[in-house]
Design an enzyme around this catalytic site. Structure first.
Site, PDB file in Angstrom:
ATOM      1  N   LYS A 190      18.552 -23.118  18.966  1.00 10.61           N
ATOM      2  CA  LYS A 190      18.935 -23.322  20.365  1.00 10.61           C
ATOM      3  C   LYS A 190      17.675 -23.299  21.207  1.00 10.61           C
ATOM      4  O   LYS A 190      16.916 -22.331  21.192  1.00 10.61           O
ATOM      5  CB  LYS A 190      19.934 -22.265  20.817  1.00 10.61           C
ATOM      6  N   GLY A 216      16.718 -23.953  28.243  1.00  5.87           N
ATOM      7  CA  GLY A 216      16.169 -24.697  29.362  1.00  5.87           C
ATOM      8  C   GLY A 216      14.908 -24.006  29.856  1.00  5.87           C
ATOM      9  O   GLY A 216      14.000 -24.624  30.394  1.00  5.87           O
ATOM     10  N   GLY A 237      19.155 -25.054  31.934  1.00  3.48           N
ATOM     11  CA  GLY A 237      19.329 -24.239  33.133  1.00  3.48           C
ATOM     12  C   GLY A 237      18.481 -24.612  34.348  1.00  3.48           C
ATOM     13  O   GLY A 237      19.024 -25.052  35.367  1.00  3.48           O
ATOM     14  N   ASP A 296      24.299 -21.177  24.577  1.00  8.39           N
ATOM     15  CA  ASP A 296      24.208 -20.118  23.564  1.00  8.39           C
ATOM     16  C   ASP A 296      25.528 -19.996  22.804  1.00  8.39           C
ATOM     17  O   ASP A 296      25.557 -19.878  21.579  1.00  8.39           O
ATOM     18  CB  ASP A 296      23.884 -18.772  24.220  1.00  8.39           C
ATOM     19  N   LYS A 335      23.694 -14.883  24.517  1.00  8.91           N
ATOM     20  CA  LYS A 335      22.868 -15.028  23.306  1.00  8.91           C
ATOM     21  C   LYS A 335      23.239 -13.953  22.281  1.00  8.91           C
ATOM     22  O   LYS A 335      23.420 -14.244  21.104  1.00  8.91           O
ATOM     23  CB  LYS A 335      21.395 -14.845  23.673  1.00  8.91           C
TER      24      LYS A 335
HETATM   25  N1  LIG Z   1      17.280  -6.871  27.258  1.00 11.36           N
HETATM   26  C1  LIG Z   1      16.699  -8.036  27.539  1.00 11.36           C
HETATM   27  N2  LIG Z   1      15.620  -8.436  26.824  1.00 11.36           N
HETATM   28  C2  LIG Z   1      14.994  -9.602  27.090  1.00 11.36           C
HETATM   29  N3  LIG Z   1      15.405 -10.476  28.044  1.00 11.36           N
HETATM   30  C3  LIG Z   1      16.490 -10.163  28.772  1.00 11.36           C
HETATM   31  C4  LIG Z   1      17.188  -8.934  28.540  1.00 11.36           C
HETATM   32  N4  LIG Z   1      18.235  -8.887  29.403  1.00 11.36           N
HETATM   33  C5  LIG Z   1      18.178 -10.003  30.121  1.00 11.36           C
HETATM   34  N5  LIG Z   1      17.151 -10.793  29.770  1.00 11.36           N
HETATM   35  C6  LIG Z   1      16.827 -12.082  30.372  1.00 11.36           C
HETATM   36  O1  LIG Z   1      17.300 -13.149  29.575  1.00 11.36           O
HETATM   37  C7  LIG Z   1      16.452 -14.270  29.862  1.00 11.36           C
HETATM   38  C8  LIG Z   1      16.675 -15.360  28.825  1.00 11.36           C
HETATM   39  O2  LIG Z   1      17.913 -16.013  29.045  1.00 11.36           O
HETATM   40  P1  LIG Z   1      18.033 -17.328  29.941  1.00 11.36           P
HETATM   41  O3  LIG Z   1      19.467 -17.708  29.986  1.00 11.36           O
HETATM   42  O4  LIG Z   1      17.345 -17.090  31.258  1.00 11.36           O
HETATM   43  O5  LIG Z   1      17.141 -18.398  29.173  1.00 11.36           O
HETATM   44  P2  LIG Z   1      17.559 -19.477  28.082  1.00 11.36           P
HETATM   45  O6  LIG Z   1      18.932 -19.209  27.587  1.00 11.36           O
HETATM   46  O7  LIG Z   1      16.455 -19.479  27.087  1.00 11.36           O
HETATM   47  O8  LIG Z   1      17.518 -20.831  28.882  1.00 11.36           O
HETATM   48  P3  LIG Z   1      18.789 -21.674  29.455  1.00 11.36           P
HETATM   49  O9  LIG Z   1      19.838 -20.697  29.901  1.00 11.36           O
HETATM   50  O10 LIG Z   1      18.182 -22.406  30.603  1.00 11.36           O
HETATM   51  O11 LIG Z   1      19.218 -22.572  28.371  1.00 11.36           O
HETATM   52  C9  LIG Z   1      15.093 -13.670  29.900  1.00 11.36           C
HETATM   53  O12 LIG Z   1      14.161 -14.458  30.600  1.00 11.36           O
HETATM   54  C10 LIG Z   1      15.344 -12.321  30.590  1.00 11.36           C
HETATM   55  O13 LIG Z   1      15.106 -12.413  31.952  1.00 11.36           O
HETATM   56 MG   LIG Z   2      20.662 -19.133  29.020  1.00 10.23          MG
END
Ligand SMILES: Nc1ncnc2c1ncn2[C@@H]1O[C@H](COP(=O)(O)OP(=O)(O)OP(=O)(O)O)[C@@H](O)[C@H]1O
Ligand SMILES: [Mg+2]
Length: 257
Positions: free
Chosen positions: A8, A11, A41, A163, A219
């Protein structure tokens, strides 16, 4: 156990100068069958802003009214999906972009009326993916689905969290690996350090304590679902060189399950 890898791509790291797509092509040459599920995202948020549509998240899920859905579908299944296909092609891969609405791939129902057109996957038809994998293609999946009410499909698209879609696809395919490439080194624990291995019990506690929040929640839920069907689930730093290779070879990041 299969030789399928579901990666995965968040964004959050799309467009970053990472090596994920080169890693995907390298893995395919080694006999792994990789498949990509992507988010979008930040780009969706940019486009919503351009069109004057306000954005709101609840528990990491984008509240999706009719106007938001139009932008989500256009950006995810259009721009982001095709850009990934182009980049994979340039990296030497043979990619086919497909959305969950195509070929009956993802069957979904409305998750919660309060979130609008946000879907919960109820069934995955793996045939379109297996056909593409068998033909040597890398499927690139945009997380959009056709809505089902009871036993019948309706003429409505739903926005699926990427996710959640990745977890459902990995479980349905009995994938060997599920890797989330994101913009953090892994899951931060209570002390702020990245946790190498996270059990379902620890995941529950950290979520309850609010340490796992926002975009990390879907996730972790997807990892737990896939791990329960034997999949090795890893949350890794997609900004790092070789992150995907290291995640499956050494579990670099956080292994969940
Ligand atoms: N315990 C944690 N450990 C690490 N990151 C965390 C935690 N809790 C929340 N986060 C957040 O989760 C974010 C990652 O998820 P996010 O949905 O923002 O990104 P992505 O899923 O990779 O991208 P997109 O949603 O755009 O596809 C991190 O940048 C952080 O801010
Ligand atoms: Mg995300």
């Amino acid at each position: 156990m299969s030789d399928i890898l579901v990666a995965k791509i968040g964004g959050s790291t799309l467009g970053a100068h990472d090596t994920t797509l080169a890693d995907v092509v390298a893995l395919q040459r080694r006999g792994v069958r990789p498949l990509i599920v992507h988010g979008g995202g930040p780009l969706i948020s940019d486009w919503l802003k351009t069109h004057g549509v306000p954005t709101r998240f609840e528990r990491g899920l984008r509240v999706t009214d009719a106007r938001t859905l139009e932008v989500v579908v256009a950006v995810l299944a259009g721009l982001v999906n095709k850009r990934l296909v182009a980049a994979l092609t340039a990296a030497g891969g043979r990619a086919v972009g497909i959305s969950g609405a195509d070929g009956g791939l993802l069957k979904a129902r409305v998750l919660d009326e309060k979130l609008g057109h946000v879907g919960e996957v109820v069934e995955v038809d793996t045939r379109p993916l297996l056909d593409l994998l068998d033909d040597g293609f890398v499927p690139v999946v945009a997380p959009i689905a056709v809505e089902w009410r009871g036993e019948a499909p309706v003429d409505q698209l739903l926005n699926i969290n990427a996710d959640t879609a990745a977890g459902a696809v990995a479980s349905a395919l009995s994938a060997r690996w599920l890797v989330f490439l994101t913009d953090v080194p892994g899951i931060r624990g209570e002390d702020g350090e990245t946790v190498a291995n996270l059990s379902p019990a620890q995941a529950g506690l950290l979520t309850e304590a609010g340490v796992i929040e926002g975009g990390m929640i879907p996730k972790v839920e997807a990892c737990l679902q896939a791990a329960a069907s034997g999949c090795r689930s890893v949350i890794a730093d997609g900004r790092r060189t070789g992150a995907l290779l290291e995640a499956i070879e050494d579990g670099t990041g956080t292994v969940v399950g």
